[in-house]
Design a protein around this motif. Structure first.
Motif, PDB file in Angstrom:
ATOM      1  N   MET A 179       0.830  -1.206   0.000  1.00  0.00           N
ATOM      2  CA  MET A 179       0.000   0.000   0.000  1.00  0.00           C
ATOM      3  C   MET A 179       0.869   1.263   0.000  1.00  0.00           C
ATOM      4  SD  MET A 179      -3.107  -0.929  -0.192  1.00  0.00           S
ATOM      5  CE  MET A 179      -3.953   0.545   0.335  1.00  0.00           C
ATOM      6  N   ARG A 180       1.988   1.189   0.782  1.00  0.00           N
ATOM      7  CA  ARG A 180       2.860   2.357   0.829  1.00  0.00           C
ATOM      8  C   ARG A 180       3.459   2.655  -0.540  1.00  0.00           C
ATOM      9  NH1 ARG A 180       6.252   1.490   6.485  1.00  0.00           N
ATOM     10  NH2 ARG A 180       4.441   1.743   7.922  1.00  0.00           N
ATOM     11  N   ARG A 181       3.843   1.575  -1.266  1.00  0.00           N
ATOM     12  CA  ARG A 181       4.427   1.781  -2.609  1.00  0.00           C
ATOM     13  C   ARG A 181       3.424   2.435  -3.545  1.00  0.00           C
ATOM     14  NH1 ARG A 181       7.753  -3.871  -3.722  1.00  0.00           N
ATOM     15  NH2 ARG A 181       9.309  -3.576  -2.056  1.00  0.00           N
ATOM     16  N   LYS A 182       2.171   2.018  -3.484  1.00  0.00           N
ATOM     17  CA  LYS A 182       1.155   2.602  -4.361  1.00  0.00           C
ATOM     18  C   LYS A 182       0.966   4.078  -4.055  1.00  0.00           C
ATOM     19  CE  LYS A 182      -1.440  -1.624  -5.249  1.00  0.00           C
ATOM     20  NZ  LYS A 182      -2.775  -2.298  -5.129  1.00  0.00           N
ATOM     21  N   ARG A 183       0.991   4.417  -2.743  1.00  0.00           N
ATOM     22  CA  ARG A 183       0.845   5.813  -2.384  1.00  0.00           C
ATOM     23  C   ARG A 183       2.045   6.647  -2.810  1.00  0.00           C
ATOM     24  NH1 ARG A 183      -1.600   5.266   3.795  1.00  0.00           N
ATOM     25  NH2 ARG A 183      -3.645   4.349   3.166  1.00  0.00           N
ATOM     26  N   GLU A 184       3.247   6.031  -2.723  1.00  0.00           N
ATOM     27  CA  GLU A 184       4.451   6.758  -3.111  1.00  0.00           C
ATOM     28  C   GLU A 184       4.460   7.049  -4.607  1.00  0.00           C
ATOM     29  OE1 GLU A 184       7.688   4.437  -1.814  1.00  0.00           O
ATOM     30  OE2 GLU A 184       7.448   4.884   0.333  1.00  0.00           O
ATOM     31  N   HIS A 185       3.966   6.113  -5.434  1.00  0.00           N
ATOM     32  CA  HIS A 185       4.005   6.276  -6.894  1.00  0.00           C
ATOM     33  C   HIS A 185       2.735   6.906  -7.444  1.00  0.00           C
ATOM     34  CE1 HIS A 185       7.804   4.138  -7.419  1.00  0.00           C
ATOM     35  NE2 HIS A 185       7.362   3.225  -6.560  1.00  0.00           N
ATOM     36  N   SER A 186       1.744   7.153  -6.619  1.00  0.00           N
ATOM     37  CA  SER A 186       0.511   7.763  -7.110  1.00  0.00           C
ATOM     38  C   SER A 186       0.751   9.223  -7.468  1.00  0.00           C
ATOM     39  CB  SER A 186      -0.586   7.666  -6.045  1.00  0.00           C
ATOM     40  OG  SER A 186      -0.193   8.359  -4.868  1.00  0.00           O
ATOM     41  N   VAL A 187       0.125   9.666  -8.552  1.00  0.00           N
ATOM     42  CA  VAL A 187       0.290  11.037  -9.026  1.00  0.00           C
ATOM     43  C   VAL A 187      -0.781  11.914  -8.384  1.00  0.00           C
ATOM     44  CG1 VAL A 187       0.354  12.526 -11.057  1.00  0.00           C
ATOM     45  CG2 VAL A 187       1.182  10.167 -11.203  1.00  0.00           C
ATOM     46  N   PRO A 188      -0.409  13.058  -7.835  1.00  0.00           N
ATOM     47  CA  PRO A 188      -1.406  13.953  -7.240  1.00  0.00           C
ATOM     48  C   PRO A 188      -2.455  14.394  -8.255  1.00  0.00           C
ATOM     49  CG  PRO A 188       0.816  14.592  -6.614  1.00  0.00           C
ATOM     50  CD  PRO A 188       0.952  13.543  -7.660  1.00  0.00           C
ATOM     51  N   ILE A 189      -3.634  14.698  -7.787  1.00  0.00           N
ATOM     52  CA  ILE A 189      -4.730  15.092  -8.667  1.00  0.00           C
ATOM     53  C   ILE A 189      -4.396  16.377  -9.411  1.00  0.00           C
ATOM     54  CG2 ILE A 189      -7.152  15.797  -8.733  1.00  0.00           C
ATOM     55  CD1 ILE A 189      -7.652  14.027  -6.340  1.00  0.00           C
ATOM     56  N   ARG A 190      -3.700  17.302  -8.772  1.00  0.00           N
ATOM     57  CA  ARG A 190      -3.337  18.551  -9.442  1.00  0.00           C
ATOM     58  C   ARG A 190      -2.454  18.291 -10.658  1.00  0.00           C
ATOM     59  NH1 ARG A 190      -1.908  22.780  -4.500  1.00  0.00           N
ATOM     60  NH2 ARG A 190      -4.029  22.819  -3.569  1.00  0.00           N
ATOM     61  N   GLU A 191      -1.483  17.380 -10.503  1.00  0.00           N
ATOM     62  CA  GLU A 191      -0.613  17.062 -11.638  1.00  0.00           C
ATOM     63  C   GLU A 191      -1.376  16.338 -12.736  1.00  0.00           C
ATOM     64  OE1 GLU A 191       2.895  15.041 -10.485  1.00  0.00           O
ATOM     65  OE2 GLU A 191       3.498  16.523  -8.982  1.00  0.00           O
ATOM     66  N   GLN A 192      -2.379  15.537 -12.362  1.00  0.00           N
ATOM     67  CA  GLN A 192      -3.191  14.863 -13.372  1.00  0.00           C
ATOM     68  C   GLN A 192      -4.040  15.850 -14.166  1.00  0.00           C
ATOM     69  OE1 GLN A 192      -5.508  11.759 -11.537  1.00  0.00           O
ATOM     70  NE2 GLN A 192      -3.716  10.691 -10.750  1.00  0.00           N
ATOM     71  N   MET A 193      -4.418  16.948 -13.553  1.00  0.00           N
ATOM     72  CA  MET A 193      -5.268  17.927 -14.224  1.00  0.00           C
ATOM     73  C   MET A 193      -4.495  18.848 -15.154  1.00  0.00           C
ATOM     74  SD  MET A 193      -8.327  17.297 -13.356  1.00  0.00           S
ATOM     75  CE  MET A 193      -9.106  18.810 -13.935  1.00  0.00           C
ATOM     76  N   VAL A 194      -3.175  18.943 -14.978  1.00  0.00           N
ATOM     77  CA  VAL A 194      -2.376  19.873 -15.794  1.00  0.00           C
ATOM     78  C   VAL A 194      -2.481  19.578 -17.289  1.00  0.00           C
ATOM     79  CG1 VAL A 194      -0.026  20.648 -16.308  1.00  0.00           C
ATOM     80  CG2 VAL A 194      -0.792  20.458 -13.941  1.00  0.00           C
ATOM     81  N   PRO A 195      -2.307  18.303 -17.756  1.00  0.00           N
ATOM     82  CA  PRO A 195      -2.445  18.054 -19.207  1.00  0.00           C
ATOM     83  C   PRO A 195      -3.825  18.414 -19.736  1.00  0.00           C
ATOM     84  CG  PRO A 195      -1.388  16.192 -18.112  1.00  0.00           C
ATOM     85  CD  PRO A 195      -1.917  17.077 -17.034  1.00  0.00           C
ATOM     86  N   TRP A 196      -4.880  18.156 -18.950  1.00  0.00           N
ATOM     87  CA  TRP A 196      -6.233  18.471 -19.401  1.00  0.00           C
ATOM     88  C   TRP A 196      -6.444  19.977 -19.501  1.00  0.00           C
ATOM     89  CZ3 TRP A 196      -9.006  14.877 -21.563  1.00  0.00           C
ATOM     90  CH2 TRP A 196      -8.778  13.544 -21.229  1.00  0.00           C
ATOM     91  N   LEU A 197      -5.784  20.733 -18.640  1.00  0.00           N
ATOM     92  CA  LEU A 197      -5.900  22.189 -18.728  1.00  0.00           C
ATOM     93  C   LEU A 197      -5.267  22.711 -20.010  1.00  0.00           C
ATOM     94  CD1 LEU A 197      -5.139  23.250 -15.031  1.00  0.00           C
ATOM     95  CD2 LEU A 197      -7.352  23.238 -16.194  1.00  0.00           C
ATOM     96  N   PHE A 198      -4.147  22.105 -20.425  1.00  0.00           N
ATOM     97  CA  PHE A 198      -3.519  22.503 -21.696  1.00  0.00           C
ATOM     98  C   PHE A 198      -4.378  22.095 -22.891  1.00  0.00           C
ATOM     99  CE2 PHE A 198       0.362  22.686 -19.066  1.00  0.00           C
ATOM    100  CZ  PHE A 198       0.867  23.901 -19.483  1.00  0.00           C
ATOM    101  N   LEU A 199      -5.071  20.955 -22.756  1.00  0.00           N
ATOM    102  CA  LEU A 199      -5.908  20.470 -23.853  1.00  0.00           C
ATOM    103  C   LEU A 199      -7.271  21.156 -23.910  1.00  0.00           C
ATOM    104  CD1 LEU A 199      -5.249  16.617 -23.640  1.00  0.00           C
ATOM    105  CD2 LEU A 199      -4.495  18.154 -25.448  1.00  0.00           C
TER     106      LEU A 199
END
Length: 254
Positions: free
Chosen positions: A1-21
């Motif tokens: 579980m810790r590994r998944k949390r460490e490698h999970s991408v924050p929601i703000r970073e996920q929204m950045v490409p959509w904002l450009f698109l």
């Protein structure tokens, strides 16, 4: 579980490409998707009214003689132009592979027709293929009867020739890019094994250019359905609708 949390991408970073698109998505939605969906919706209603008629509009078009003729002309244009264009451009590309130093000059010269406006091309073909044009003047020198190239069944051949002349360079460049990606060592190995030129072409060249063949067939098929201006300006769909394709039929009906 810790590994998944460490490698999970924050929601703000996920929204950045959509904002450009987002600007492009809004533009495409407003200018393309929404009008397309509205046209699809209106195709199930009676023209200039809100009466729902289902598929009656589609059935009426399919039963229309002019549409059948336009569809047949489009299919004939595809079956004639695409094979001729692919084979002729491939043959010239194979010959140009031996002129590596001067290949760029040939590329430029063959791409010039694509840069020429369609209206200028039409003027050129009308001067050549007119009933009193240059081609008939040349035929008259040999005692041959003048031909009404644009006003007879020969108009289809004129369109095929004009289409090949204008689009030949683009296909040739794609063929050359595919041929240049083939490792020369494969041809050397084939020669050592005693392969003839046609065998080298069939067993070495053809397998490596299959992707180019598929790309060109798809592109040319789509672009022929968009080939409106050339046909409209040279023949206008005549004579008697023998050169009218689906784009020209849609324009005339509109």
């Amino acid at each position: 579980m810790r590994r998944k949390r460490e490698h999970s991408v924050p929601i703000r970073e996920q929204m950045v490409p959509w904002l450009f698109l987002l600007p492009s998505l809004l533009f495409v939605s407003i200018m393309v998707l929404i009008p397309m969906l509205d046209a699809l919706r209106r195709s199930f209603f009676l023209a200039a009214s809100d009466r729902f008629v289902g598929f009656q509009n589609y059935l009426a078009v399919l039963k229309n003689h002019a549409f059948k003729l336009a569809a047949a002309n489009t299919a004939r244009f595809i079956l004639v132009c695409i094979p001729l264009l692919l084979l002729f451009s491939l043959a010239v590309s194979l010959m140009l592979t031996s002129f590596r130093e001067k290949r760029s000059i040939f590329k430029t010269s063959f791409l010039v027709p694509m840069a020429v406006p369609v209206a200028s091309i039409v003027l050129l073909w009308r001067v050549i293929f007119h009933k009193n044009g240059l081609l008939n003047a040349f035929l008259a020198l040999w005692g041959m009867v003048p031909v009404d190239w644009i006003g007879s069944k020969a108009a289809f051949g004129v369109l095929v020739f004009a289409y090949l002349w204008k689009n030949f360079g683009y296909d040739m460049v794609l063929w050359l890019s595919g041929l240049s990606a083939i490792n020369p060592a494969l041809y050397e190995a084939a020669q050592i094994d005693g392969a003839r030129p046609w065998q080298s072409f069939y067993y070495v060249t053809v397998p490596h250019i299959k992707m180019v063949v598929g790309l060109l067939v798809v592109l040319r098929t789509v672009w022929i359905f968009n080939n409106f201006d050339l046909i409209y300006l040279i023949t206008g769909g005549g004579p008697a609708g023998t050169t009218q394709t689906i784009p020209l039929y849609a324009y005339n009906m509109g």
